[in-house]
Every structure is written in C-alpha cells, then in structure tokens.
Design a protein around this motif. Structure first.
Motif, PDB file in Angstrom:
ATOM      1  N   ASP A  81       0.824  -1.202   0.000  1.00 23.77           N
ATOM      2  CA  ASP A  81       0.000   0.000   0.000  1.00 23.77           C
ATOM      3  C   ASP A  81       0.856   1.249   0.000  1.00 23.77           C
ATOM      4  OD1 ASP A  81      -2.688   1.312   1.932  1.00 23.77           O
ATOM      5  OD2 ASP A  81      -2.681   0.591  -0.135  1.00 23.77           O
ATOM      6  N   ALA A 119       3.928   1.531  -0.900  1.00 26.80           N
ATOM      7  CA  ALA A 119       4.742   1.704  -2.095  1.00 26.80           C
ATOM      8  C   ALA A 119       3.945   2.262  -3.251  1.00 26.80           C
ATOM      9  CB  ALA A 119       5.371   0.365  -2.490  1.00 26.80           C
ATOM     10  N   THR A 120       2.645   1.985  -3.279  1.00 19.75           N
ATOM     11  CA  THR A 120       1.874   2.364  -4.462  1.00 19.75           C
ATOM     12  C   THR A 120       0.991   3.582  -4.257  1.00 19.75           C
ATOM     13  OG1 THR A 120       0.136   0.843  -3.830  1.00 19.75           O
ATOM     14  CG2 THR A 120       1.796   0.030  -5.374  1.00 19.75           C
ATOM     15  N   VAL A 152       1.814   6.678  -6.347  1.00 22.83           N
ATOM     16  CA  VAL A 152       1.521   6.537  -7.781  1.00 22.83           C
ATOM     17  C   VAL A 152       0.027   6.624  -8.035  1.00 22.83           C
ATOM     18  CG1 VAL A 152       1.893   5.065  -9.771  1.00 22.83           C
ATOM     19  CG2 VAL A 152       3.547   5.075  -7.938  1.00 22.83           C
ATOM     20  N   ILE A 153      -0.734   6.027  -7.119  1.00 20.20           N
ATOM     21  CA  ILE A 153      -2.190   6.018  -7.319  1.00 20.20           C
ATOM     22  C   ILE A 153      -2.750   7.428  -7.230  1.00 20.20           C
ATOM     23  CG2 ILE A 153      -4.352   5.257  -6.302  1.00 20.20           C
ATOM     24  CD1 ILE A 153      -3.024   2.676  -5.615  1.00 20.20           C
ATOM     25  N   ASN A 169      -2.029   9.193 -10.350  1.00 17.77           N
ATOM     26  CA  ASN A 169      -2.932   8.748 -11.419  1.00 17.77           C
ATOM     27  C   ASN A 169      -4.280   9.422 -11.314  1.00 17.77           C
ATOM     28  OD1 ASN A 169      -1.104   7.076 -12.510  1.00 17.77           O
ATOM     29  ND2 ASN A 169      -1.927   5.195 -11.633  1.00 17.77           N
ATOM     30  N   ARG A 219     -10.611   6.972  -3.476  1.00 19.98           N
ATOM     31  CA  ARG A 219     -10.806   5.628  -4.031  1.00 19.98           C
ATOM     32  C   ARG A 219     -12.270   5.219  -3.886  1.00 19.98           C
ATOM     33  NH1 ARG A 219      -5.782   1.831  -2.299  1.00 19.98           N
ATOM     34  NH2 ARG A 219      -4.183   3.383  -2.324  1.00 19.98           N
TER      35      ARG A 219
END
Lengths: 339, 244, 396
Positions: free
Chosen positions: A167, A169-170, A173-174, A177, A339
C-alpha cells in the motif's frame, strides 16, 4: 519432548501404551489365555492412535473379568502413560510386579513382540504424522492448539505487513494517477484559461435535480474558482442511468457538455453523443436565461428526429444542472471520498 | 478392438496409487481435461461478468494466473508447518494478501485495466479455483508439482476467459481487443480491430444472458468432443434409443 | 417418456404405452394443425393491414426452422420424417412472423428463429420439454439485441396496406437491404385521410435537426413517429416519460381500427379453438378479465402511467397472448387452479411492465417470466392425492 523427532516420540508413546494394556490383561486372574490376550493386546498397541483408549480396549478384549479392577488398572495405565513420558521402562515394570511369574515372562515376551511389530507400522504412521505437521496428531492437543494459534498469528502478521508495505509503495503513484485522470476529464470540458495553473478539487453533490453522489470538480486559481465540471444524471431518458458531464465557465454558463454514461437505444438514442455528430454543441454558451426544453415543447433547443425523448432528456437535465449549480455553495459540499 | 487401446482404458481400482502422475500430465490436466471454466465450472461469477470484452477478460485471466501460481507455490513451501485444523484460514489469509498486493500494483501501474475490471479484481479472493488448488494439490505436493498444477489451471481459466470474451465482444460489439492500447500498453494498440459496424451487432451477447448462452455452447462443444472420443475408443457408435 | 421398444414394433409403428389406455382422436399433429389453422384469420387481417412483408417473414422463418429441426433430428438419430411432419414448428414461425416487424432484414429473422428452435426448444429436450415459449424468447432475443432495427422496420397497420407493400417492394427491403424509410413514406402517402406531408429533405438552414413543422394533421404526427421508429407502445412510452399519457389524443380514430380488426381475428381463431376444446376457456377468460381489472384500477389511480382498459386489451399483442401463447400446454402450469394463477400472473405483469418498465412491449417479457414461475405454481397448487391429507395435518 517437543525437541524430539516425531518417530521417537511415537515410539516412546507406543512403548508406554503396551504397558497399561499388559496391566489390564494381567489383572484378569481368570483370563483363559493370557498369552493370547497379550498377543491380541500387542497388535492393538500397534495402533498408536488408540492412545489412552488402548487400556480400555485391552480390558474389553479380555472378555469377562472384573470390569472395575480393569478400569482402575486402566486409570493406572493412563497415569503410567503420563509417567512413561519420562521413563517408559519403569512404567512397564511397575504393574508387572502385580502379576505372577508366568505372566511376567509372557509379559516380557509380549513386550518384546510389541516393541518389534509396531516398528513397521509405526514408521508409516511416523511418515503420516510428519506430513501432518511438527507435532503428533492427538498426543498433545494442547500444544497443537497453541501451535495452531501461533502459526495463524505469525502468518497473519507477516501478511499484514506485506499488505501495508505494498500500500505504502503504491499510494503515491495512485494519487498521481487520480489527479491526472481528473485533469484529463476536465481538460476536455473547460476553456484553456481556466485550466492553466489551476488546482482541482472534487466535491460530492446530492441534489434532487442532479442526482445522488454526483461530482463537482472546481478548478481554482489563486483562491478564485475559474471553472466547474459537474456530472449530473436524469431518469427522463429512455434507459436509466443517463449521466452527463459538462464544463461550466466561472459565470455559470455551459461551456461544453458530453455524455458520461448512457444506455440509450443504440441506433436511435445514441445519436445525441459526440460520436454521431455535434448535437450537444448547441448548448454551448447558454446560461440560465435560456428556456431549457426542446422546441417541440416550447423551448429553445432542437431535437433529433426519432429520439425526441433522449434529446429532451439531455436538454432538460442540463437546465436542471445549471439551476442546481447556481444554488450550490461550494464550501458546503463534502469532498469526494478517496478511491 | 485395437490392441493398443488397452493402455488408454482405465478400469477403476487398477491404478497403482503410489505411482504419481507425470509432471506434464499435471500441467495439461488443468488446461483441458479438468479445465476450471468448462469442466469444473468454478469461478463462474468473474467468468461471466468480466468476459464482455477480450481485453478485460485477458486482464483478469492474467491476474488470476499470477495469484494462483504464487499462492500455490507459497502454500506448498509452507505445507509442513500448516496444521490441518487451521489450514483454511491460513490459505484465505495468504490468498487475500496476494490479491491485495496484486490489486495495489494494478491500480498504480495499469489504471485503465483496474477500472475496467472494477470489483472483480479483488473478488479473485473468493474464486474457488485458487482455494481448490491450494486444498487439493498445494497442501500436499512438493512445490514443483504445485506450481505446474496451478499454472495449468490458471492458464486454462485464462484461455476460457479470453475465448469467451472474444466471442462475446465480436458478436456484441463488432470489435476485437478494443481498448488494448489503453489497457495493455501502447504496443498493443495495433491489435484493436473493428470487424463490422456496430449497427449490426447482437447486443444480447454483451448482456448477462448472452454470457450464459455462449458459455453453455462452449461447454457443450467440449462435452461433445469428450463423448465422441470416448465413443470412438469404446466403439459405441450405434443407436441407443428407438422412438417414433 | 422414453420407452424402449423392440425394433420390430418400431418398424410396424406399434406404440407401446402402459395402461390405462384411452382412445382420443386428437393427437399432437391434429392439435398443432388446428392451432395453425386458427391463426390464419388473423394472418389474413395482418396481411391486409401491413402488406406482404409478413408473408416473407413467415417463409424465411419456416425455412430456417425446417433446417434446424432436420439438423437436430439427424443429431439425435431420430426419424427425419416424423420430426418434420408433427406441425409444431410452423406455429412458432407464424407467431414470430406476426410479432416481428414486417420489414425486418432476413438474416435477423433467421437468427431469431434459429435461436428459438435450437436453443429454446431443442436444447431443453425438444417438443414438449421446453420451459420457455420459443416464439416469445426469439422475439426478446431480437428486441434486446437489435432494437434499432426493430423500431426502424416496424409498420403501423393501416387499411389496404397490401396494395402498397407488394411482394416485390417488400422483397427489396427485406432481402436486398433497401432502406425501409422509403417504403414506409410511400405507405404513409397512401394512407386514407392523410394530408400530403412536407418533403422530408428540406430543412431549416439554422436547425439541421428540425423536422419540418407540419403539425396541422394528426396523421402526420403519428406518421412521423411511425416512420422514425416508434411502435404504438413506444409512442405511449414516450408520452409516459413526458408525463402526458392521454391516449385519446395519441390515437386518432382511423389508426386504431386496424388494431381492433386484428384483435377480433385473433379472438375468432381463439373461440374456434375453444369450441374444439384445445384452448381452455377458463384460462383465456381469466386472462382477459384480469387485464381489464388491473388496467381499470391502474388507470383510475394513476392515469399518467396506465393506459385505459380498451387500449390495453387491443394494443401490443394482448389478444395473441391470451388465446395462443399462454394456452400453450407445454409451457404453462399443469394443474387447473395453477393455470388460472398463471394467466392472472401474466396479466398483472403485462399491465405493470407497460406502465413502469423500460421496455414497452411487455407481452413477451411477461410470458417468459410466467413460464419461469410455472413449475412453482404447479407445486403450490398441486391437488391432494386421494386418501392423503383427508384430516388436517395428518398424513393419511
């Protein structure tokens, strides 16, 4: 005990098993064939699974005889088994003192036999037990439970850590995006001057005219809102849902509208979308002062022949969105959920 | 009867239980004879929901393949430390972790694929194929066999997904691999084809009933092939019912 | 029931059935033939009011169905002659031809018939084993897949249409793909009592989407809707969305009389079948009474959503449903109380979906839903076996 190999554990336990069996059979003074019983008891000791049941089984096999002394002997046998954890030889010798010489010799023979015969099946069991895990199947239920809980806890903790790490690490990036996605959607619908150096914010809109959980994106430049993009839905189309998205200039006039989600009749109702022409452009630049209905019903806007319903739905929905937008105070709105 | 057919007939009870199935057979049975989508009928929910287009079906197939291989491998490595009593919760925890990690990385690096798969990517946790492989093979066999079995099963499922998705997309939208460029990467944009104008499509193929119809026809074709092969092997081509 | 008989018996065409034996003159073939003949008056009326397109549809459908049935008979290794002469699939073809738009392209009719015969009838076991009505399922298959085509090729019935819609003209549209709009505008031009409509090519320079404003004659209003794709019920649905369902203004008098004629012809055929005791009187009667009842209640309470009673009974295939579709013995319930429940359920669904649903042609959907409910209706209405349950709660 836990540090031992499974095979050795089981052997010790089996050795202790045969002892209370023998104790049970020796208690039968009237037992017709003590040797036969002992022989019968020996194979029954092969089944290490019998465990504490073996003394009772041995007592039942030696038919007749006093049940109670057998039971007490069985209880002794059980106690003996527990003591046998540390010292199997003593446990085997203790009850044998109670018997007479003949049975003692037979008991010794039976013990020797019991030691040999379980060797082969024990090995198979040991292999089975090895595949069952580091602990024997039934011998240590308490330890098994502890181990089960511990293994579950350890593996779950490790998995939680892995999930958190992924979670972490990303997430950057999310988020990037998402903001790119918003920028892409909005950039098609707002004039260029509203887009430059603008910060986008997403708000949730809940309005009877517009629909529930609709989104309003505001583009702010230096604290002043320079443009709006709003999604709005209507149920006056041919098929539900029909969701549109439109960009509005700062003075709350339509800049450009587009279809977001549509299930209108393919071939007829979908002529309003941008793939089939620029029907939607006729709404550009109009504000609240226009009469938001189709000409057939007294409004200012055209409609496509054969899909009156869809055309009218699009036009009236945009009118409703405009009136809702004029009534909305952006500060009162909740931000969109992540999200 | 052909003398060579004896080796192909399996009579119950004569199989030597200690002889292990060869590795290649372990891999191939997941692909064809025990295909999860056409024979075992597992994982029907994502199969029918995601196969509306070839690209999303391919995406889900790849995700499922990844998850099933990794989960089988890990469970097989850990199998000696997992007690029978707690194996199911442990499998669930491991599979859920894998799926969450896969979801996080898909959402970060393939956002279009993520939005086209929607809820069905995290729903891989409940896919019976993964749990079935873990329970049936990975918990008992060594890592190599488990990995091969999982790879075969995952590939079989992915193939069924892709074929189903392609058929439904061709019938229902007139395109093939539409959206490949955005979802898989720009190298795939050459694969997108429009076969015939969308005015002549049968929309029902993309809707849920169409999924059921096409899947039923695929299963029927596979069963027909299997029955035909068995009939030929057992020389049974004769009329077995007389009526009318 | 699949009974194994000796080859000799089969060759001699001896049927072996278990006792009791009851001789009846009606066999499957006779029943099917009678039903087919009972549909012919309505077919004649349909031909008169919509032209030759309907006959082409029937022929295409018949050809496809024959090929499908032959293929299935070969696959099952059953007698080809027997399966092709049991007269059951021509009825499916005729009902499809009566419900599908007359100008539908031939390949779509083929697809619908193949779907109906192969998937809905044969895949479930063939004659007598299907759960769902094949004709209605075929109609829904096309309706859901190709709505655009369905709307574009629909023809509003009008008197003496058969003179305009000649065999060759309709053949051009159905087989050679000519646009149906030209034929339909010729039909509108020949409509009795219609004022000449302004040319459709001319349009306002400012508004490319604008239809030439010619709202003087009611016929051209409905003609425009008919030409550009709305069936009558679609037009009703459009008005329902605007909230202005006032049927008196939608249907001018000259446009409703063809529907009345067609429904009466269906009723004629249905009554003939009732006399022959092929159609159960109770079922048809309870169906129509239920529709009238639900429509009356609905129209009284929510006139904006529900059409008036007469329109519900005449428009949209209610007549064919009541006499021919729900009375199909294969797909309706088994017990006699169950059949009445089936008819009432179907009627309720028809009225409800017309008022509240997204699809306007609700007969097919209601029939399929009722077919799905039929086994449950059977279970709920099964008769007490003799000697069982005589005393309350007892087993005997």
């Amino acid at each position: 005990m836990e540090g031992m190999n499974p095979e050795d554990q089981d052997k010790k336990l089996a050795g202790a098993d045969s002892a209370p069996v023998k104790a049970g059979t020796e208690a039968q003074a009237a037992a017709p064939a003590p040797l036969a019983d002992a022989a019968k008891a020996a194979p029954s000791a092969d089944d290490a699974k019998a465990g504490a049941d073996a003394p009772a089984g041995g007592a039942a096999k030696a038919q007749g005889g006093p049940a109670e002394p057998a039971k007490t002997q069985a209880q002794d046998g059980a106690k003996a088994m527990e003591m046998a954890k540390s010292n199997p030889e003593d446990a085997a010798n203790k009850p044998s003192k109670a018997g007479d010489r003949v049975s003692k010799k037979d008991a010794a023979q039976a013990k020797a036999k019991a030691r040999e015969t379980p060797a082969k099946p024990l090995k198979k069991e040991a292999k089975d037990d090895a595949s069952k895990g580091p602990l024997g199947r039934k011998e240590h239920p308490f330890l098994r439970a502890i181990y089960a809980g511990l293994s579950l806890a350890v593996i779950s903790a490790a998995c939680c850590l892995i999930v958190l790490k992924a979670d972490q690490a990303t997430s950057a990036v999310i988020e990037r995006n998402e903001s790119e996605e918003i920028a892409k959607t909005v950039s098609k619908l707002l004039p260029k001057e509203a887009m430059e150096n603008a910060k986008f914010q997403c708000h949730l809109v809940d309005d009877a005219r517009v629909g529930r959980k609709m989104r309003l994106y505001t583009s702010e430049k230096e604290g002043i809102i320079s443009g709006y993009v709003m999604t709005y839905s209507t149920n006056r189309g041919y098929a539900v849902p029909l969701v549109l998205i439109a960009g509005f200039t700062a003075d709350k006039k339509v800049y450009k509208a587009d279809i977001f989600i549509s299930h209108e009749t393919p071939g007829l109702g979908d002529k309003v979308d941008r793939n089939h022409g620029d029907f939607l452009d006729m709404m550009n630049g109009k504000g609240l002062e226009a009469n938001w209905d189709v000409k057939k019903f007294g409004g200012d806007f055209d409609y496509i022949t054969g899909s009156t319903v869809t055309s009218r739905a699009v036009v009236t929905a945009t009118g409703d969105a405009l009136s809702a937008l004029n009534d909305i105070n952006v500060q009162d709105l909740k931000p969109c959920r992540k999200r | 009867m052909n003398i060579h057919d004896d080796s192909m007939i399996t009579v119950e009870g004569t199989k030597d239980p200690s002889r292990k199935t060869p590795l290649l057979k372990v891999f191939l049975r997941g692909l064809w004879s025990e295909n999860p989508g056409l024979c075992q009928l597992l994982g029907m929910c994502p199969l029918l929901a995601v196969s509306t287009s070839a690209v999303s079906a391919l995406g889900l197939g790849l995700a499922t393949l990844l998850v099933v291989c990794l989960s089988s491998l890990i469970i097989s490595i850990l199998r000696r430390f997992i007690l029978r009593e707690v194996r199911i919760p442990l499998y669930v925890v491991l599979i859920a972790t894998l799926v969450t990690v896969v979801r996080a990385y898909t959402e970060a690096y393939y956002p279009d694929l993520y939005s086209s798969l929607g809820i069905y990517l995290p729903l891989i946790v409940t896919n019976c194929i993964i749990m079935g492989r873990a329970e049936a093979v990975a918990g008992r066999e060594n890592p190599l066999r488990s990995l091969l079995d999982a790879a075969g099963t995952g590939l079989g499922f992915g193939l069924v997904l892709f074929v189903l998705g392609s058929i439904r997309e061709i019938l229902g939208a007139g395109t093939w691999m539409a959206g490949a460029g955005t979802v898989l990467g720009s190298w795939a944009s050459g694969l997108e084809t429009v076969l015939y104008p969308s005015d002549y499509t049968y929309l029902v193929a993309i809707l849920p009933p169409g999924g059921f119809f096409v899947l039923a026809l695929l299963i029927a074709m596979k069963n027909a092939h299997a029955i035909h092969a068995r009939n030929r092997r057992e020389n049974r081509f004769r009329i077995d019912s007389v009526r009318d | 029931m699949n009974i194994r008989i000796t080859e000799q018996a089969q060759k001699q065409n001896l049927g072996i059935e278990p006792a009791p034996h009851l001789h009846a003159r009606m066999s499957t073939r006779m029943i099917m033939l009678a039903t087919f003949l009972a549909l012919l008056p309505a077919s004649g009326a349909f031909y008169y009011f919509t032209g030759f397109g309907f006959v082409w549809q029937f022929l295409i459908s018949l050809a496809t169905a024959t090929v499908c049935e032959a293929a299935v008979a070969l696959l099952r290794r059953r007698s080809l002659v027997a399966s092709l002469t049991d007269c059951s699939f021509p009825i499916t073809c005729l009902i499809l031809a009566l419900t599908l738009p007359p100008l539908l392209p031939w390949y779509l009719t083929c697809a619908a018939t193949a779907f109906a015969i192969l998937l809905v009838k044969e895949a479930f076991g063939g004659l007598g084993m299907n759960i769902f009505n094949p004709a209605m399922a075929g109609f829904i298959f096309l309706f859901v897949s190709c709505s655009g085509f369905m709307f574009r090729t629909w023809v509003a019935p009008q008197s003496a249409a058969c003179e305009v819609m000649t065999p060759s003209a309709t053949m051009d549209v159905i087989f050679y793909g000519k646009p149906p709009l030209d034929l339909k505008s010729r039909l509108e031009a020949a409509a009795p009592g219609a004022t000449p409509v302004a040319t459709r090519e001319g349009h306002d320079a400012d508004n490319p989407f604008l239809v030439p404003e010619d709202t003087t004659s009611g016929a051209s209003e409905s003609a425009e809707d008919a030409t550009t794709g709305a069936t009558i019920l679609e037009g009703v649905k459009a008005s329902r969305k605007q909230g202005t369902v006032d049927l008196a203004s939608v249907l001018a008098d000259e446009t409703i009389s063809p529907y009345i004629w067609i429904s009466c012809m269906f009723a004629l055929g249905g009554i003939a079948l009732m006399i022959l005791r092929i159609v159960i009187v109770k079922m048809a009667l309870s169906f129509f009474i239920a529709i009238a009842l639900f429509a009356a209640i609905g129209h009284a309470l929510w006139p904006a959503l529900f059409m008036p009673v007469l329109d519900q009974l005449i428009l949209g295939g209610t007549a064919i449903c009541g006499f021919f579709i729900i009375t199909d013995p294969v797909t309706n319930a088994g017990t006699s109380k169950g059949r009445i429940a089936f008819a009432v359920l179907c009627a309720f669904l028809i009225v409800a979906i017309r008022a509240l649903g997204s699809y306007s042609d609700s007969v097919a959907f209601s029939v399929l839903l009722s077919n799905a409910a039929a086994p449950l209706i059977d279970v709920l209405t099964h008769r007490r076996a003799f000697g069982h349950g005589y005393r309350n709660g007892e087993l005997d």
